[in-house]
Write a protein that holds these residues in place. Structure first.
Motif, PDB file in Angstrom:
ATOM      1  N   PHE A 187       0.828  -1.221   0.000  1.00 44.12           N
ATOM      2  CA  PHE A 187       0.000   0.000   0.000  1.00 44.12           C
ATOM      3  C   PHE A 187       0.859   1.267   0.000  1.00 44.12           C
ATOM      4  O   PHE A 187       0.443   2.304  -0.484  1.00 44.12           O
ATOM      5  CB  PHE A 187      -0.856   0.073   1.277  1.00 44.12           C
ATOM      6  N   TYR A 188       2.060   1.147   0.600  1.00 43.28           N
ATOM      7  CA  TYR A 188       2.759   2.382   0.990  1.00 43.28           C
ATOM      8  C   TYR A 188       3.760   2.898  -0.042  1.00 43.28           C
ATOM      9  O   TYR A 188       4.960   2.982   0.235  1.00 43.28           O
ATOM     10  CB  TYR A 188       3.408   2.188   2.372  1.00 43.28           C
ATOM     11  N   ASP A 189       3.292   3.225  -1.247  1.00 47.52           N
ATOM     12  CA  ASP A 189       4.118   4.045  -2.126  1.00 47.52           C
ATOM     13  C   ASP A 189       3.867   5.498  -1.699  1.00 47.52           C
ATOM     14  O   ASP A 189       3.194   5.745  -0.680  1.00 47.52           O
ATOM     15  CB  ASP A 189       3.799   3.778  -3.614  1.00 47.52           C
TER      16      ASP A 189
ATOM     17  N   GLU B  60     -14.061   8.816  11.404  1.00 46.13           N
ATOM     18  CA  GLU B  60     -14.398   7.425  11.775  1.00 46.13           C
ATOM     19  C   GLU B  60     -13.164   6.636  12.238  1.00 46.13           C
ATOM     20  O   GLU B  60     -13.292   5.637  12.922  1.00 46.13           O
ATOM     21  CB  GLU B  60     -14.996   6.669  10.568  1.00 46.13           C
ATOM     22  N   TYR B  61     -11.968   7.077  11.813  1.00 47.45           N
ATOM     23  CA  TYR B  61     -10.747   6.311  12.126  1.00 47.45           C
ATOM     24  C   TYR B  61     -10.222   6.753  13.497  1.00 47.45           C
ATOM     25  O   TYR B  61      -9.371   7.629  13.622  1.00 47.45           O
ATOM     26  CB  TYR B  61      -9.694   6.477  11.017  1.00 47.45           C
ATOM     27  N   TYR B  62     -10.762   6.112  14.546  1.00 43.38           N
ATOM     28  CA  TYR B  62     -10.464   6.498  15.935  1.00 43.38           C
ATOM     29  C   TYR B  62      -9.040   6.133  16.392  1.00 43.38           C
ATOM     30  O   TYR B  62      -8.532   6.753  17.340  1.00 43.38           O
ATOM     31  CB  TYR B  62     -11.510   5.827  16.877  1.00 43.38           C
TER      32      TYR B  62
ATOM     33  N   PRO C 128       4.068   2.166  17.517  1.00 43.46           N
ATOM     34  CA  PRO C 128       2.701   2.660  17.696  1.00 43.46           C
ATOM     35  C   PRO C 128       1.787   2.294  16.527  1.00 43.46           C
ATOM     36  O   PRO C 128       2.205   1.641  15.569  1.00 43.46           O
ATOM     37  CB  PRO C 128       2.918   4.175  17.755  1.00 43.46           C
ATOM     38  N   GLY C 129       0.528   2.708  16.621  1.00 40.29           N
ATOM     39  CA  GLY C 129      -0.375   2.655  15.472  1.00 40.29           C
ATOM     40  C   GLY C 129      -1.088   1.340  15.280  1.00 40.29           C
ATOM     41  O   GLY C 129      -1.824   1.162  14.315  1.00 40.29           O
ATOM     42  N   SER C 130      -0.846   0.360  16.169  1.00 33.61           N
ATOM     43  CA  SER C 130      -1.418  -0.976  16.015  1.00 33.61           C
ATOM     44  C   SER C 130      -0.979  -1.642  14.718  1.00 33.61           C
ATOM     45  O   SER C 130      -1.712  -2.459  14.149  1.00 33.61           O
ATOM     46  CB  SER C 130      -2.955  -0.958  16.103  1.00 33.61           C
ATOM     47  N   SER C 131       0.231  -1.305  14.266  1.00 32.57           N
ATOM     48  CA  SER C 131       0.752  -1.995  13.075  1.00 32.57           C
ATOM     49  C   SER C 131       0.940  -3.478  13.361  1.00 32.57           C
ATOM     50  O   SER C 131       0.921  -4.297  12.436  1.00 32.57           O
ATOM     51  CB  SER C 131       2.078  -1.375  12.634  1.00 32.57           C
TER      52      SER C 131
ATOM     53  N   GLY D  99      -1.168  -5.291  14.486  1.00 29.73           N
ATOM     54  CA  GLY D  99      -2.437  -5.904  14.087  1.00 29.73           C
ATOM     55  C   GLY D  99      -2.470  -6.317  12.626  1.00 29.73           C
ATOM     56  O   GLY D  99      -3.339  -7.082  12.214  1.00 29.73           O
ATOM     57  N   ASN D 100      -1.527  -5.818  11.824  1.00 26.78           N
ATOM     58  CA  ASN D 100      -1.509  -6.211  10.414  1.00 26.78           C
ATOM     59  C   ASN D 100      -0.768  -7.531  10.184  1.00 26.78           C
ATOM     60  O   ASN D 100      -0.729  -8.044   9.072  1.00 26.78           O
ATOM     61  CB  ASN D 100      -0.922  -5.097   9.537  1.00 26.78           C
ATOM     62  N   PHE D 101      -0.159  -8.075  11.253  1.00 27.57           N
ATOM     63  CA  PHE D 101       0.409  -9.429  11.185  1.00 27.57           C
ATOM     64  C   PHE D 101      -0.660 -10.406  11.691  1.00 27.57           C
ATOM     65  O   PHE D 101      -1.422 -10.047  12.592  1.00 27.57           O
ATOM     66  CB  PHE D 101       1.583  -9.579  12.153  1.00 27.57           C
TER      67      PHE D 101
ATOM     68  N   ALA E  25     -14.701   2.551  10.793  1.00 28.75           N
ATOM     69  CA  ALA E  25     -13.318   3.048  10.730  1.00 28.75           C
ATOM     70  C   ALA E  25     -12.630   2.678   9.413  1.00 28.75           C
ATOM     71  O   ALA E  25     -11.685   3.348   8.985  1.00 28.75           O
ATOM     72  CB  ALA E  25     -12.518   2.509  11.913  1.00 28.75           C
ATOM     73  N   TYR E  26     -13.099   1.594   8.791  1.00 27.66           N
ATOM     74  CA  TYR E  26     -12.465   1.141   7.544  1.00 27.66           C
ATOM     75  C   TYR E  26     -13.362   1.387   6.322  1.00 27.66           C
ATOM     76  O   TYR E  26     -13.080   0.898   5.232  1.00 27.66           O
ATOM     77  CB  TYR E  26     -12.083  -0.352   7.672  1.00 27.66           C
ATOM     78  N   ASN E  27     -14.427   2.145   6.552  1.00 27.86           N
ATOM     79  CA  ASN E  27     -15.334   2.531   5.451  1.00 27.86           C
ATOM     80  C   ASN E  27     -15.717   3.987   5.650  1.00 27.86           C
ATOM     81  O   ASN E  27     -16.904   4.318   5.752  1.00 27.86           O
ATOM     82  CB  ASN E  27     -16.593   1.653   5.470  1.00 27.86           C
TER      83      ASN E  27
ATOM     84  N   THR F 185      -6.499  -7.854   0.625  1.00 21.24           N
ATOM     85  CA  THR F 185      -5.363  -6.925   0.684  1.00 21.24           C
ATOM     86  C   THR F 185      -4.864  -6.635   2.103  1.00 21.24           C
ATOM     87  O   THR F 185      -3.740  -6.168   2.271  1.00 21.24           O
ATOM     88  CB  THR F 185      -5.728  -5.581   0.012  1.00 21.24           C
ATOM     89  N   GLU F 186      -5.684  -6.866   3.124  1.00 23.71           N
ATOM     90  CA  GLU F 186      -5.203  -6.546   4.487  1.00 23.71           C
ATOM     91  C   GLU F 186      -6.048  -7.232   5.538  1.00 23.71           C
ATOM     92  O   GLU F 186      -7.259  -7.387   5.381  1.00 23.71           O
ATOM     93  CB  GLU F 186      -5.259  -5.027   4.721  1.00 23.71           C
ATOM     94  N   ASN F 187      -5.381  -7.611   6.629  1.00 21.97           N
ATOM     95  CA  ASN F 187      -6.064  -7.990   7.866  1.00 21.97           C
ATOM     96  C   ASN F 187      -5.621  -7.003   8.928  1.00 21.97           C
ATOM     97  O   ASN F 187      -4.460  -6.587   8.959  1.00 21.97           O
ATOM     98  CB  ASN F 187      -5.644  -9.386   8.330  1.00 21.97           C
ATOM     99  N   SER F 188      -6.531  -6.639   9.804  1.00 22.84           N
ATOM    100  CA  SER F 188      -6.189  -5.773  10.919  1.00 22.84           C
ATOM    101  C   SER F 188      -6.810  -6.404  12.170  1.00 22.84           C
ATOM    102  O   SER F 188      -8.009  -6.269  12.407  1.00 22.84           O
ATOM    103  CB  SER F 188      -6.734  -4.367  10.639  1.00 22.84           C
ATOM    104  N   TYR F 189      -5.971  -7.138  12.906  1.00 20.73           N
ATOM    105  CA  TYR F 189      -6.463  -7.896  14.068  1.00 20.73           C
ATOM    106  C   TYR F 189      -6.744  -6.975  15.251  1.00 20.73           C
ATOM    107  O   TYR F 189      -6.019  -5.992  15.478  1.00 20.73           O
ATOM    108  CB  TYR F 189      -5.442  -8.958  14.486  1.00 20.73           C
TER     109      TYR F 189
HETATM  110  C1  AVI Z   1      -1.237   0.641   9.564  1.00 14.73           C
HETATM  111  N1  AVI Z   1      -2.375  -0.123  10.069  1.00 14.73           N
HETATM  112  C2  AVI Z   1      -2.297  -0.301  11.522  1.00 14.73           C
HETATM  113  C3  AVI Z   1      -3.692   0.400   9.638  1.00 14.73           C
HETATM  114  C4  AVI Z   1      -4.829  -0.462  10.239  1.00 14.73           C
HETATM  115  O1  AVI Z   1      -5.747   0.132  10.809  1.00 14.73           O
HETATM  116  O2  AVI Z   1      -4.761  -1.681  10.156  1.00 14.73           O
HETATM  117  C5  AVI Z   1      -3.782   0.385   8.118  1.00 14.73           C
HETATM  118  C6  AVI Z   1      -5.142   0.777   7.619  1.00 14.73           C
HETATM  119  N2  AVI Z   1      -5.805   0.130   6.698  1.00 14.73           N
HETATM  120  C7  AVI Z   1      -6.940   0.743   6.473  1.00 14.73           C
HETATM  121  N3  AVI Z   1      -7.027   1.775   7.277  1.00 14.73           N
HETATM  122  C8  AVI Z   1      -5.894   1.833   8.002  1.00 14.73           C
END
Ligand code: AVI
Length: 320
Positions: free
Chosen positions: A39-41, A56-58, A160-163, A165-167, A205-207, A279-283
């Motif tokens: 995602f991160y270009d 919405e992204y708390y 930080p950032g709950s990164s 959670g992406n594992f 938060a994701y929509n 494309t992503e999981n966020s646990y």
């Molecule tokens: C970087 N990471 C912690 C974000 C998350 O919430 O999982 C990435 C993200 N994906 C969509 N919104 C934010």
């Protein structure tokens, strides 16, 4: 003016071949997938910054509030003159909430995006002239080494950032175990972890209504068009994010809007209408669930702070 940032190129920046190889591999799987690291270009990093500011992204604003409130206690635990090591330092913004209270002797920012890293660590060095600032360009999800010449008396990792959670949970545990082996006994890890909560708050938060998360997800396809030999059409896909309760994770997908063939680097992939690229999981964790995971990786829970609504947590872990 030359600003005192000591730069360490650890030469682990993923090469273009890894984008190509990983995408071809992921698109060949039964459930097509792409790693969220792609995602991160430049545009993806900018879109992520905008996500963090969406109402919405708390997670971002909540974690910042927790850090600002807990900075004094964090400093008491970490002790003065620590070496603060931030993994995935990005804009090095959150660390500013800790610097005055902690007064570390040095700061090392580690990030995959070289130009972004240099720009933000230079700004940090300018704003905190008393701080020794180091920058290392590296993919921290791969095996990491700390740069030579870093005075590592009392290292404190900052993630930080709950990164985390992406594992997936096993990979998160393995990652923490790898981090543990980098840190001497008695050092600490300050880590932000998003908490399990009601489905409506998580899914909102994701929509986000402004469509920034959708643009972030779809930008992956623009990146493939820019960097690989493909004419994949982002207009033929749509963003979808939902909470998978059984797995305790938000899943993001790109949904094919029609039956189509897509050619990438000479290989053809078929999509049914409605078929997705994951494309992503966020646990999302409970405080106890995350502490148990950290314990299995060799870290002991020393302290944990949350906001009053219990949306987000920041943990101080000790390397056992
Ligand atoms: C970087 N990471 C912690 C974000 C998350 O919430 O999982 C990435 C993200 N994906 C969509 N919104 C934010």
């Amino acid at each position: 003016m030359t600003l005192a940032v000591q730069f360490h190129d650890l030469h682990t920046t993923p090469a273009k071949t890894s984008l190509r190889d990983e995408i071809l591999m992921g698109f060949s799987a039964d459930q097509k997938f792409a790693s969220p690291k792609f995602f991160y270009d430049q545009r993806g990093s900018e879109l992520f910054d905008r996500i963090c500011a969406q109402p919405e992204y708390y997670p971002t604003r909540t974690e910042e509030l927790i850090l600002a409130n807990a900075a004094g206690e964090i400093a008491d635990i970490a002790g003065i003159e620590a070496t603060l090591i931030e993994l995935g330092s990005g804009a090095s913004r959150k660390v500013r909430l800790l610097l005055e209270a902690m007064r570390p002797s040095s700061y090392l920012g580690i990030d995959i995006s070289r130009d972004f890293l240099l720009e933000s660590t230079r700004r940090l060095a300018a704003d905190y002239p008393w701080l020794e600032v180091h920058a290392a360009c590296a993919d921290f999800s791969c095996n990491m080494v700390l740069p030579e010449g870093l005075g590592c008396e009392r290292p404190v990792g900052f993630f930080p950032g709950s990164s985390i959670g992406n594992f997936d949970p096993q990979a998160a545990e393995d990652f923490l175990r790898g981090l543990r082996s980098l840190l001497p006994i008695g050092s600490g890890l300050l880590i932000g972890v998003d908490l399990l909560k009601d489905k409506a708050t998580l899914e909102a938060a994701y929509n986000d209504a402004a469509g920034v998360t959708a643009a972030f997800n779809l930008n992956l396809l623009d990146r493939l068009r820019a960097e690989l030999n493909t004419a994949i059409d982002p207009g033929h896909f749509a963003h979808r994010a939902f909470f998978n309760e059984a797995q305790s994770r938000i899943e993001m997908h790109l949904v094919s809007q029609l039956p189509q063939f897509v050619a990438i680097e000479g290989e053809r992939f078929h999509f049914l209408e409605g078929e997705t690229i994951h494309t992503e999981n966020s646990y999302k964790y409970t405080v106890e669930g995350f502490q148990a995971l950290a314990d299995r990786a060799g870290f002991e829970a020393i302290s944990c702070w949350t906001d009053t609504q219990g949306l987000f947590s920041v943990h101080y872990l000790g390397r056992a």
